[in-house]
Design an enzyme around this catalytic site. Structure first.
Site, PDB file in Angstrom:
ATOM      1  N   HIS A 160       1.421  -0.507   4.183  1.00 46.31           N
ATOM      2  CA  HIS A 160       1.206  -0.275   5.617  1.00 46.31           C
ATOM      3  C   HIS A 160      -0.170  -0.797   6.054  1.00 46.31           C
ATOM      4  O   HIS A 160      -0.308  -1.466   7.071  1.00 46.31           O
ATOM      5  CB  HIS A 160       1.246   1.229   5.926  1.00 46.31           C
ATOM      6  CG  HIS A 160       2.615   1.807   6.013  1.00 46.31           C
ATOM      7  ND1 HIS A 160       3.605   1.278   6.812  1.00 46.31           N
ATOM      8  CD2 HIS A 160       3.164   2.906   5.424  1.00 46.31           C
ATOM      9  CE1 HIS A 160       4.701   2.017   6.698  1.00 46.31           C
ATOM     10  NE2 HIS A 160       4.456   3.004   5.867  1.00 46.31           N
ATOM     11  N   HIS A 196       2.829   2.136  -1.467  1.00 48.00           N
ATOM     12  CA  HIS A 196       3.490   2.257  -0.165  1.00 48.00           C
ATOM     13  C   HIS A 196       2.475   2.253   0.982  1.00 48.00           C
ATOM     14  O   HIS A 196       2.575   1.459   1.922  1.00 48.00           O
ATOM     15  CB  HIS A 196       4.312   3.554  -0.158  1.00 48.00           C
ATOM     16  CG  HIS A 196       5.042   3.818   1.114  1.00 48.00           C
ATOM     17  ND1 HIS A 196       6.398   3.577   1.245  1.00 48.00           N
ATOM     18  CD2 HIS A 196       4.627   4.305   2.316  1.00 48.00           C
ATOM     19  CE1 HIS A 196       6.767   3.894   2.476  1.00 48.00           C
ATOM     20  NE2 HIS A 196       5.720   4.343   3.141  1.00 48.00           N
ATOM     21  N   GLU A 197       1.494   3.139   0.892  1.00 50.53           N
ATOM     22  CA  GLU A 197       0.523   3.274   1.994  1.00 50.53           C
ATOM     23  C   GLU A 197      -0.374   2.049   2.121  1.00 50.53           C
ATOM     24  O   GLU A 197      -0.751   1.651   3.221  1.00 50.53           O
ATOM     25  CB  GLU A 197      -0.317   4.549   1.820  1.00 50.53           C
ATOM     26  CG  GLU A 197       0.476   5.858   1.824  1.00 50.53           C
ATOM     27  CD  GLU A 197       1.354   6.064   3.047  1.00 50.53           C
ATOM     28  OE1 GLU A 197       1.102   5.418   4.098  1.00 50.53           O
ATOM     29  OE2 GLU A 197       2.309   6.851   2.967  1.00 50.53           O
ATOM     30  N   HIS A 230      -0.516  -4.564   6.112  1.00 47.51           N
ATOM     31  CA  HIS A 230       0.242  -5.030   7.279  1.00 47.51           C
ATOM     32  C   HIS A 230      -0.628  -4.879   8.539  1.00 47.51           C
ATOM     33  O   HIS A 230      -0.771  -5.821   9.339  1.00 47.51           O
ATOM     34  CB  HIS A 230       1.530  -4.195   7.410  1.00 47.51           C
ATOM     35  CG  HIS A 230       2.504  -4.709   8.421  1.00 47.51           C
ATOM     36  ND1 HIS A 230       3.690  -4.062   8.715  1.00 47.51           N
ATOM     37  CD2 HIS A 230       2.482  -5.803   9.231  1.00 47.51           C
ATOM     38  CE1 HIS A 230       4.343  -4.738   9.645  1.00 47.51           C
ATOM     39  NE2 HIS A 230       3.632  -5.797   9.976  1.00 47.51           N
TER      40      HIS A 230
END
Length: 597
Positions: free
Chosen positions: A395, A391-392, A398
């Site tokens: 981020h 998940h992190e 991105h």
């Protein structure tokens, strides 16, 4: 021999497991030099006041503002990350406090910019852009500001609105103080029969208990306590909604929802469409309730049975390196370039991996235009920690793409897009794990995990969004709302969403009163749209391969260079249609078929 794992001090952890923060500043001395430079440069912004209708002055202001902002960003990232490494370290706490205090001064120095741009006659800024080609880069940013013109008040009125902002935030502060500080909950008995004090913090543990008596007791104790304060809590929430309604009308929006969505160019139809699509497919959630009731072996299913896992959590111990390998296998569909960036993040030490004494809890991705996109973890060898890593890093990658491909002014992405990339990685991971798990029990656990993700992130958040829509519309139309009204609206929504198999216990009618997000108007729907957009990306990537990956990377590279709806549409996910949410419901149905064999 003791099984207690001792949490290490920061200095006891090997540097190979820590983020490379020295890449930002080699030490405090270097940080202090830049802080002094920031303090010397910031006042220069004020010299541009009253001159922004001149193209050259406007460009000079924007360039100086960027230089100052980038410097402030670096100083902030370093101070906050060092502080989060060990919150007991007073040296870094002082550094954090120092920059935090100065940021208010920095904001004040440039606060004239937006009001001044909006004060000019129509066509002034457009003329300046035509006059000076270098301003073309800032066109989208300036047009976004000018879009606010019909909703901007006179200088005196703006000053007045700013001066009452603290008062208008009072309901949220009152709710926070009441629920976090003043409210106490009764004792309940745990699985061993011990008396324990119930808190908001440990409620999530007891509502998932395998012992039905424990979860029922926790449920009734929690909501029973909220009910005692129902009139105060209703007054607090309705005051918050009234304040938002007042702000919307004062700024000449047609209604509250438009005032929340229009600044990011999100059509109200996107919000309404999300609610309509879920309502049309609500039978999928009803079926989930029936399947859960059957798997738990219950004669009747209550609201307090909703969070108990249908499959016991398998015991796992996953070393970090093994977790990294798993994530890399899962994200292979995103292509070589994406994997290369992921590897760079591991090798160049973006990540602060393990817990240490005083380290901030939880996980996040953070950095700025001139630093690496750092990741804070508290890796604890569980499957959930592997998911958090995916998940992190979603981020962070991105952010990596956005900063690499966009100028500083467009490097940040909006909240509407923020959770998409992280959720794409999570969806790829759980799909990979489900497809490759040979142990049937573990596979069922993973299927249930993804079902719960969709239930809580899509169905539940849209139910919240529908509650917000109803309550805001009533207050916009001048209808008063009492605690009984709020409970009645919330009760009817639960009946609709969970279906005839679910016993809608009266206690759940009070759940509206403990949701802090209701004080951030029209915020929750973005969880559902973000998850649905991510799920659509994953579906496209799996089905179409390279062409879909290129479109997805286009999304990652776009930052904030356009409105979020346009960025997603260009990448192949149209949030103005029902398709992304329907894709997610189809996945939910597939998972239900796997669970209900």
């Amino acid at each position: 021999m003791s099984d207690v794992r001792i949490v290490k001090k920061r200095e006891e952890i090997s540097n190979e497991y820590k983020w490379d923060i020295e890449k930002v500043y080699s030490g405090i001395e270097e940080w202090e030099k830049d802080f002094l430079r920031l303090k010397e440069t910031t006042p220069k912004l004020r010299a541009f006041k009253g001159k922004l209708n001149d193209a050259k002055e406007l460009l000079a202001f924007l360039k100086l503002d960027e230089e100052i902002s980038r410097l402030a960003d670096r100083l902030t990232v370093y101070a906050f990350l060092r502080s989060d490494e060990d919150t007991t370290n007073t040296t870094f706490q002082a550094l954090k406090s120092k920059i935090e205090t100065y940021l208010a001064e920095l904001m004040a120095a440039g606060s004239f910019f937006v009001p001044e741009i909006l004060s000019y006659e129509e066509g002034t800024i457009e003329k300046a852009i035509e006059e000076l080609p270098e301003l073309k880069m800032y066109e989208f940013m300036l047009k976004k500001i000018l879009k606010r013109k019909p909703h901007t008040l006179s200088g005196e009125m703006e000053e007045l609105m700013a001066s009452v902002s603290d008062c208008l935030n009072a309901p949220s502060n009152i709710f926070s103080m009441l629920s976090n500080a003043d409210m106490t909950f009764p004792n309940i008995k745990d699985e061993e029969g011990n008396e324990v004090e119930l808190t908001e913090g440990n409620y999530s543990k007891y509502i998932k208990s395998k012992d039905r008596k424990v979860r029922e007791a926790a449920f009734k104790a929690l909501f029973g306590t909220y009910e005692k304060y129902k009139n105060t809590l209703a007054s607090s929430l309705t005051s918050s909604i009234k304040n938002f309604s007042f702000m919307s009308k004062t700024r000449k929006y047609r209604n509250s929802i438009e005032s929340s969505l229009e600044p990011n160019d999100i059509p109200v139809r996107v919000y309404e469409n999300a609610i309509e699509t879920i309502n049309k497919n609500i039978e999928s959630l009803h079926r989930y309730v029936r399947v859960k009731k059957k798997l738990l072996g219950l004669d009747e299913i209550h609201m307090y049975d909703l969070y108990v896992p249908v499959i016991d959590t398998p015991k796992t111990h996953i070393e970090f390196d093994e977790g990294v390998k798993t994530v890399k296998e899962a994200i292979k569909p995103l292509g070589e370039e994406y994997l290369k960036i992921f590897n760079e993040g591991i090798e160049k030490k973006w990540i602060d991996i393990y817990e240490n004494k005083g380290k901030r809890t939880g996980a996040y991705s953070w950095g700025c235009y001139d630093t690496m996109p750092y990741v804070l973890l508290n890796y604890n060898y569980e499957l959930n920690d592997v998911s958090t890593l995916a998940h992190e890093m979603g981020h962070s990658i991105h952010s990596y793409y956005s900063r690499k491909e966009q100028p500083y002014v467009y490097a940040d992405y909006t909240l509407f897009c923020a959770e998409v990339a992280s959720t794409v990685n999570e969806c790829l991971l759980i799909n990979y794990l489900i497809d490759n798990e040979k142990d049937e029990k573990k596979r069922l656990y993973l299927i249930n995990t993804q079902l719960e993700q969709i239930r809580t992130t899509v169905f539940r958040q849209i139910m919240f969004a529908e509650f917000e829509k109803i309550t805001h519309e009533k207050i916009d139309n001048g209808e008063p709302l009492t605690s009984e009204d709020l409970c009645s609206i919330y009760h009817d929504l639960n009946v609709k969403y969970f279906g005839k198999d679910m016993i809608i216990d009266k206690e759940i009618d009070m759940e509206w009163s403990r949701i802090p997000h209701f004080y951030r108007d029209f915020y929750v729907y973005q969880y559902a749209t973000g998850y649905s957009a991510a799920n659509s990306f994953v579906k496209n990537i799996v089905q179409e391969g390279k062409s879909a990956v290129e479109k997805y990377k286009g999304f990652l590279k776009s930052g904030g260079a356009d409105y979020p709806i346009n960025i997603l549409k260009k990448a192949g996910v149209d949030m103005t249609t029902s398709k992304p949410i329907e894709d997610t419901i189809n996945r939910f149905n597939e998972l239900l078929d796997m669970l209900d064999k």
